[in-house]
Design a protein around this motif. Structure first.
Motif, PDB file in Angstrom:
ATOM      1  N   THR A  32       0.340   5.617  10.785  1.00 31.32           N
ATOM      2  CA  THR A  32      -0.526   6.507  10.001  1.00 31.32           C
ATOM      3  C   THR A  32      -1.950   5.970  10.086  1.00 31.32           C
ATOM      4  O   THR A  32      -2.192   4.791   9.798  1.00 31.32           O
ATOM      5  N   THR A  47       1.003   7.518   1.293  1.00 31.45           N
ATOM      6  CA  THR A  47       1.679   6.661   2.280  1.00 31.45           C
ATOM      7  C   THR A  47       2.693   5.733   1.593  1.00 31.45           C
ATOM      8  O   THR A  47       2.734   4.535   1.870  1.00 31.45           O
ATOM      9  N   PRO A 100      -2.345   3.314   4.609  1.00 31.34           N
ATOM     10  CA  PRO A 100      -2.282   3.626   6.043  1.00 31.34           C
ATOM     11  C   PRO A 100      -2.171   2.349   6.874  1.00 31.34           C
ATOM     12  O   PRO A 100      -2.606   1.288   6.464  1.00 31.34           O
TER      13      PRO A 100
END
Lengths: 384, 141
Positions: free
Chosen positions: A180, A243, A248
């Motif tokens: 991500t 997330t 991330p």
């Protein structure tokens, strides 16, 4: 010739200037066909970069046609269409031989902190920029790349800076398959960083900005999920929640020294110039990325120093990478991406202006009016 | 399938090049304090001039890792704007102000002369309290 002229912070004019000449046997003189306005030009215009002199011509993203060549030039001939990297680099020094053309030691007598660049401060060598009808290009056998006959100037214009810069930013983030990636800033460089993140294997890309029209464009153009940091309570918390609470895997700062989001940073970094710009986006990136993750810095910061959360970088075990782009080494590879349709760079051009309207183009770009994403000047046609 | 993840692509050098010849220039080019000579190639746009050029000359004697170097350059930038953008406008502005001042003075004198001419109606009579004589006596002719 007609050329843009810096007249002090927030003031520009288009003026008559002497035509450039061959000043070194390795030079060429180009007739400029397209010249883009970059966010870095705004930092210069706003007086954030030392040794930006009255009368300087900006512009480091340009294409052109070779008009004159120096005696030592071997690879170019008059009439060749070329796209020129923003770096001025010799191609032979310690750094250039390692592909680090942004660190060339044979182009900037005034500084050891930065390599040569067109249309920038004299700390970057004092080279005139391409927002003019003609421009001198030194080390012409090293930087410029001939434009293939089947491609237009606008298709390859952004190979001069923002496309390789976005790509290098994604590369520096060390993206692994399925990662991500959060990209702060949905401007042109941020958009290309998002596109490049997908090319390098990202599984999810998140764009953070405060302008809805740019976030909408990022969703459409780069397939990113959008977060407007002015519409959430706290952007770091928001990214963590998106997330699984971890953050991330990689964050890319594509904003730089004029970031919004913190009154204190704006006051000390932008208005009072007590630090080298507002490092708000960089600090958000540091705090939101997961432990052991990577932060890649594409945004430009002015000297001498900034308030950056270095303790968090250390304690979270982050990898922090930064750098001006080494444009030349990415050009052939990215040209193939363009040719095969994986990246469509000219889609980010929203406005075109003749050179005479450059001050208006700057205003539109700086104030983000009329849905502006990228402005391109057409210096010689007079028509757009 | 074609591998799209190709980082660190470098174009092979096109061939060994000899040392780069030195560019000549008639404009002044500064070099940072730790460099012995200027680079073989350099830009010649917007050469240093005036007071700001002198400040830049001084700034480039300070090593660039010292804050004073950049502070001096920022100072030079501001002086550059004042001496090359604002100051050139000062004589023009001064001439305009002077001309406006002279014109205004002449107009005032003329109005006063007309106002106090023989037979002209007197302006607002100004009287001291308790007196009946006008104190606004102008010279009539």
């Amino acid at each position: 010739m007609r050329a843009l002229s810096y007249e002090g912070p927030h003031r520009l004019k288009v003026v008559d200037k002497p035509d450039p000449t061959i000043e070194h046997p390795g030079d060429v003189v180009l007739r400029v066909t397209r010249a883009a306005i970059c966010g870095s030009d705004l930092h210069l215009l706003h007086g954030l970069v030392p040794d930006t002199r009255v009368g300087a011509t900006f512009g480091h993203e340009f294409t052109g046609v070779v008009e004159e060549i120096g005696d030592e030039v071997e690879t170019l001939r008059p009439g060749d269409r070329v796209v020129v990297p923003f770096n001025v680099a010799c191609g032979t020094c310690f750094f250039c031989r390692r592909g680090l053309t942004s660190c060339c030691e044979n182009a900037t007598p005034e500084s050891d902190l930065v390599g040569g660049a067109f249309g920038s401060s004299h700390l970057a060598g004092g080279y005139e920029g391409g927002q003019a009808q003609y421009v001198r290009v030194p080390y012409a056998d090293v930087g410029p790349m001939k434009i293939p006959d089947d491609m237009s100037d606008e298709q390859v214009l952004f190979l001069s800076d923002i496309l390789p810069t976005g790509y290098q930013g994604a590369e520096m983030a060390g993206i692994q398959e399925g990662d991500t990636v959060a990209v702060f800033g949905a401007g042109p460089v941020g958009l290309f960083a998002m596109k490049s993140a997908w090319l390098l294997g990202a599984g999810r890309v998140i764009a953070i900005d405060r302008l809805d029209y740019r976030l909408d464009f990022a969703e459409r153009y780069a397939g990113a999920e959008a977060v407007n940091f002015e519409e959430v309570d706290d952007v770091v918390t928001e990214l963590r929640e998106m997330t699984s609470g971890r953050g991330p895997d990689a964050c890319i700062d594509a904003v730089g020294c004029e970031a919004s989001g913190s009154t204190m940073d704006r006051l000390t970094g932008v208005w009072l110039k007590l630090q080298g710009g507002a490092a708000t986006a960089l600090n958000w990136a540091i705090y939101s990325v997961r432990k052991g993750g990577s932060v890649s810095v594409l945004g430009v910061y002015g000297p001498p120093c900034n308030t950056v959360a270095l303790g968090a970088v250390m304690n979270k075990g982050l990898t922090l990478r930064a750098g001006q782009c080494n444009v030349r080494r990415y050009m052939p590879h990215l040209l193939e991406h363009i040719r095969k349709g994986r990246i469509d760079p000219d889609a980010v051009i929203t406005h075109r202006f003749p050179l005479e309207e450059a001050p208006r183009a700057y205003e539109l770009f700086a104030k983000k009016q009329d849905g502006c994403i990228k402005c391109v000047l057409v210096p010689n046609d007079g028509q757009v | 399938m074609e591998n799209l993840s190709i980082p660190r692509e470098a174009e092979p050098p096109s061939g060994e090049r000899g040392p780069v010849s030195q560019q000549r220039s008639t404009v002044r080019v500064f070099k940072h304090a730790l460099r012995a000579e200027v680079t073989p190639v350099f830009g010649t746009g917007a050469p240093p001039r005036g007071l700001s050029g002198m400040i830049r000359h001084w700034a480039y004697r300070i090593p660039e890792h010292k804050v004073g170097h950049l502070m001096a350059l920022m100072l030079a930038d501001r002086v550059d704007v004042w001496e090359h953008i604002y100051l050139p406008k000062v004589p023009f502005a001064a001439v305009v102000l002077l001309a406006a001042g002279i014109a205004a003075r002449k107009l005032l004198v003329r109005r006063q002369a007309l106002t106090f001419a023989p037979g002209a109606p007197s302006p607002r009579p100004r009287r001291r309290p308790g007196t009946s004589r006008s104190t606004g006596g102008g010279r009539a002719g």
